[in-house]
Design a protein around this motif. Structure first.
Motif, PDB file in Angstrom:
ATOM      1  N   ALA A  13      46.350  24.215  25.688  1.00 55.53           N
ATOM      2  CA  ALA A  13      47.204  25.087  26.247  1.00 55.53           C
ATOM      3  C   ALA A  13      47.615  26.590  25.546  1.00 55.53           C
ATOM      4  O   ALA A  13      47.675  27.545  26.474  1.00 55.53           O
ATOM      5  CB  ALA A  13      48.784  24.288  26.401  1.00 55.53           C
ATOM      6  N   GLY A  14      47.283  26.631  24.491  1.00 60.18           N
ATOM      7  CA  GLY A  14      47.336  27.781  23.605  1.00 60.18           C
ATOM      8  C   GLY A  14      46.501  28.776  24.103  1.00 60.18           C
ATOM      9  O   GLY A  14      46.706  29.819  23.902  1.00 60.18           O
ATOM     10  N   LEU A  15      45.311  28.313  24.375  1.00 57.75           N
ATOM     11  CA  LEU A  15      44.272  29.070  24.787  1.00 57.75           C
ATOM     12  C   LEU A  15      44.453  29.821  26.043  1.00 57.75           C
ATOM     13  O   LEU A  15      44.213  31.106  26.442  1.00 57.75           O
ATOM     14  CB  LEU A  15      42.850  28.234  24.692  1.00 57.75           C
ATOM     15  N   LEU A  16      44.880  28.940  26.783  1.00 52.68           N
ATOM     16  CA  LEU A  16      45.482  29.484  28.449  1.00 52.68           C
ATOM     17  C   LEU A  16      46.378  30.295  28.348  1.00 52.68           C
ATOM     18  O   LEU A  16      46.451  31.281  28.910  1.00 52.68           O
ATOM     19  CB  LEU A  16      45.653  28.254  29.374  1.00 52.68           C
ATOM     20  N   ALA A  17      47.449  30.105  27.416  1.00 51.46           N
ATOM     21  CA  ALA A  17      48.578  30.877  27.316  1.00 51.46           C
ATOM     22  C   ALA A  17      48.159  32.189  26.817  1.00 51.46           C
ATOM     23  O   ALA A  17      48.854  33.282  27.366  1.00 51.46           O
ATOM     24  CB  ALA A  17      49.776  30.501  26.497  1.00 51.46           C
ATOM     25  N   ASN A  18      47.004  32.646  25.954  1.00 54.08           N
ATOM     26  CA  ASN A  18      46.648  33.730  25.279  1.00 54.08           C
ATOM     27  C   ASN A  18      45.952  34.404  26.465  1.00 54.08           C
ATOM     28  O   ASN A  18      45.657  35.885  26.084  1.00 54.08           O
ATOM     29  CB  ASN A  18      46.225  33.753  24.079  1.00 54.08           C
ATOM     30  N   ASP A  19      45.431  33.779  27.376  1.00 57.75           N
ATOM     31  CA  ASP A  19      44.261  34.195  28.315  1.00 57.75           C
ATOM     32  C   ASP A  19      45.083  34.852  29.388  1.00 57.75           C
ATOM     33  O   ASP A  19      44.985  34.258  30.375  1.00 57.75           O
ATOM     34  CB  ASP A  19      43.373  33.467  28.717  1.00 57.75           C
ATOM     35  N   THR A  20      45.295  36.196  29.445  1.00 58.89           N
ATOM     36  CA  THR A  20      46.197  36.772  30.445  1.00 58.89           C
ATOM     37  C   THR A  20      45.473  37.867  31.210  1.00 58.89           C
ATOM     38  O   THR A  20      45.520  38.920  31.216  1.00 58.89           O
ATOM     39  CB  THR A  20      47.543  37.385  29.923  1.00 58.89           C
ATOM     40  N   GLU A  21      44.405  37.342  31.698  1.00 61.44           N
ATOM     41  CA  GLU A  21      43.626  38.221  32.682  1.00 61.44           C
ATOM     42  C   GLU A  21      44.506  38.606  34.144  1.00 61.44           C
ATOM     43  O   GLU A  21      45.129  37.745  34.549  1.00 61.44           O
ATOM     44  CB  GLU A  21      42.189  37.598  33.256  1.00 61.44           C
ATOM     45  N   GLN A  22      44.526  39.980  34.278  1.00 60.13           N
ATOM     46  CA  GLN A  22      45.365  40.340  35.551  1.00 60.13           C
ATOM     47  C   GLN A  22      44.360  40.506  36.393  1.00 60.13           C
ATOM     48  O   GLN A  22      43.293  40.816  36.580  1.00 60.13           O
ATOM     49  CB  GLN A  22      45.812  41.921  35.135  1.00 60.13           C
ATOM     50  N   ILE A  23      44.864  40.228  38.014  1.00 59.54           N
ATOM     51  CA  ILE A  23      44.138  40.265  38.987  1.00 59.54           C
ATOM     52  C   ILE A  23      44.715  41.925  39.726  1.00 59.54           C
ATOM     53  O   ILE A  23      45.835  41.917  39.707  1.00 59.54           O
ATOM     54  CB  ILE A  23      44.231  39.264  39.995  1.00 59.54           C
ATOM     55  N   ASP A  24      43.852  42.290  40.492  1.00 62.03           N
ATOM     56  CA  ASP A  24      44.436  43.545  41.260  1.00 62.03           C
ATOM     57  C   ASP A  24      45.062  43.170  42.424  1.00 62.03           C
ATOM     58  O   ASP A  24      45.081  42.002  42.874  1.00 62.03           O
ATOM     59  CB  ASP A  24      43.332  44.540  41.493  1.00 62.03           C
ATOM     60  N   ARG A  25      46.154  43.987  42.962  1.00 64.71           N
ATOM     61  CA  ARG A  25      46.815  44.014  44.219  1.00 64.71           C
ATOM     62  C   ARG A  25      46.082  43.335  45.315  1.00 64.71           C
ATOM     63  O   ARG A  25      46.441  42.579  46.131  1.00 64.71           O
ATOM     64  CB  ARG A  25      47.466  45.233  44.614  1.00 64.71           C
ATOM     65  N   ARG A  26      44.848  43.916  45.560  1.00 66.70           N
ATOM     66  CA  ARG A  26      43.854  43.480  46.786  1.00 66.70           C
ATOM     67  C   ARG A  26      43.518  42.144  46.720  1.00 66.70           C
ATOM     68  O   ARG A  26      43.686  41.234  47.555  1.00 66.70           O
ATOM     69  CB  ARG A  26      42.768  44.504  46.603  1.00 66.70           C
ATOM     70  N   THR A  27      43.045  41.748  45.504  1.00 61.96           N
ATOM     71  CA  THR A  27      42.644  40.202  45.238  1.00 61.96           C
ATOM     72  C   THR A  27      43.826  39.470  45.346  1.00 61.96           C
ATOM     73  O   THR A  27      43.735  38.319  46.150  1.00 61.96           O
ATOM     74  CB  THR A  27      42.196  40.056  43.822  1.00 61.96           C
ATOM     75  N   SER A  28      44.996  39.778  44.935  1.00 64.33           N
ATOM     76  CA  SER A  28      46.216  38.774  44.910  1.00 64.33           C
ATOM     77  C   SER A  28      46.447  38.907  46.548  1.00 64.33           C
ATOM     78  O   SER A  28      47.000  37.566  46.730  1.00 64.33           O
ATOM     79  CB  SER A  28      47.430  39.631  44.440  1.00 64.33           C
ATOM     80  N   ARG A  29      46.612  39.799  47.338  1.00 63.02           N
ATOM     81  CA  ARG A  29      46.921  39.706  48.749  1.00 63.02           C
ATOM     82  C   ARG A  29      45.958  38.835  49.321  1.00 63.02           C
ATOM     83  O   ARG A  29      45.968  37.926  50.171  1.00 63.02           O
ATOM     84  CB  ARG A  29      46.790  41.086  49.226  1.00 63.02           C
ATOM     85  N   SER A  30      44.621  38.954  49.121  1.00 66.42           N
ATOM     86  CA  SER A  30      43.460  38.153  49.580  1.00 66.42           C
ATOM     87  C   SER A  30      43.624  36.559  49.239  1.00 66.42           C
ATOM     88  O   SER A  30      43.736  35.567  50.185  1.00 66.42           O
ATOM     89  CB  SER A  30      42.121  38.415  49.097  1.00 66.42           C
ATOM     90  N   ILE A  31      44.337  36.095  47.986  1.00 63.76           N
ATOM     91  CA  ILE A  31      44.465  34.924  47.836  1.00 63.76           C
ATOM     92  C   ILE A  31      45.672  34.420  48.559  1.00 63.76           C
ATOM     93  O   ILE A  31      45.616  33.300  48.887  1.00 63.76           O
ATOM     94  CB  ILE A  31      44.669  34.675  46.229  1.00 63.76           C
ATOM     95  N   CYS A  32      46.653  35.183  48.659  1.00 66.20           N
ATOM     96  CA  CYS A  32      47.936  34.850  49.304  1.00 66.20           C
ATOM     97  C   CYS A  32      47.636  34.631  50.734  1.00 66.20           C
ATOM     98  O   CYS A  32      48.136  33.721  51.510  1.00 66.20           O
ATOM     99  CB  CYS A  32      48.980  35.903  49.153  1.00 66.20           C
ATOM    100  N   ASP A  33      46.741  35.393  51.474  1.00 60.18           N
ATOM    101  CA  ASP A  33      46.459  35.405  52.719  1.00 60.18           C
ATOM    102  C   ASP A  33      45.625  34.093  53.053  1.00 60.18           C
ATOM    103  O   ASP A  33      45.852  33.368  54.017  1.00 60.18           O
ATOM    104  CB  ASP A  33      45.716  36.523  53.229  1.00 60.18           C
ATOM    105  N   ALA A  34      44.665  33.568  51.954  1.00 59.82           N
ATOM    106  CA  ALA A  34      43.945  32.641  52.312  1.00 59.82           C
ATOM    107  C   ALA A  34      44.868  31.252  52.048  1.00 59.82           C
ATOM    108  O   ALA A  34      44.631  30.450  52.836  1.00 59.82           O
ATOM    109  CB  ALA A  34      42.671  32.463  51.320  1.00 59.82           C
TER     110      ALA A  34
END
Length: 57
Positions: free
Chosen positions: A2-23
């Motif tokens: 869990a500690g490894l996941l908490a430190n791994d904060t990759e950001q996704i761009d707005r376009r990718t986020s919108r695509s995920i939400c739409d799907a």
């Protein structure tokens, strides 16, 4: 782990986020479609059963 996941904060761009939400939204709409209506005769019979049940109380 869990500690490894908490430190791994990759950001996704707005376009990718919108695509995920739409799907996800499309999948939810497919999964949550209203059930088809019963044939008229069966619906009538179910209503009669409910009515008789209420009358018996």
């Amino acid at each position: 782990m869990a500690g490894l996941l908490a430190n791994d904060t990759e950001q996704i761009d707005r376009r990718t986020s919108r695509s995920i939400c739409d799907a996800v939204g499309e999948r939810l709409q497919q999964s949550l479609q209203p059930e088809p209506r019963l044939p008229t005769h069966l619906e009538y019979l179910l209503n009669e059963l409910k009515k008789r049940d209420l009358d018996s109380h």
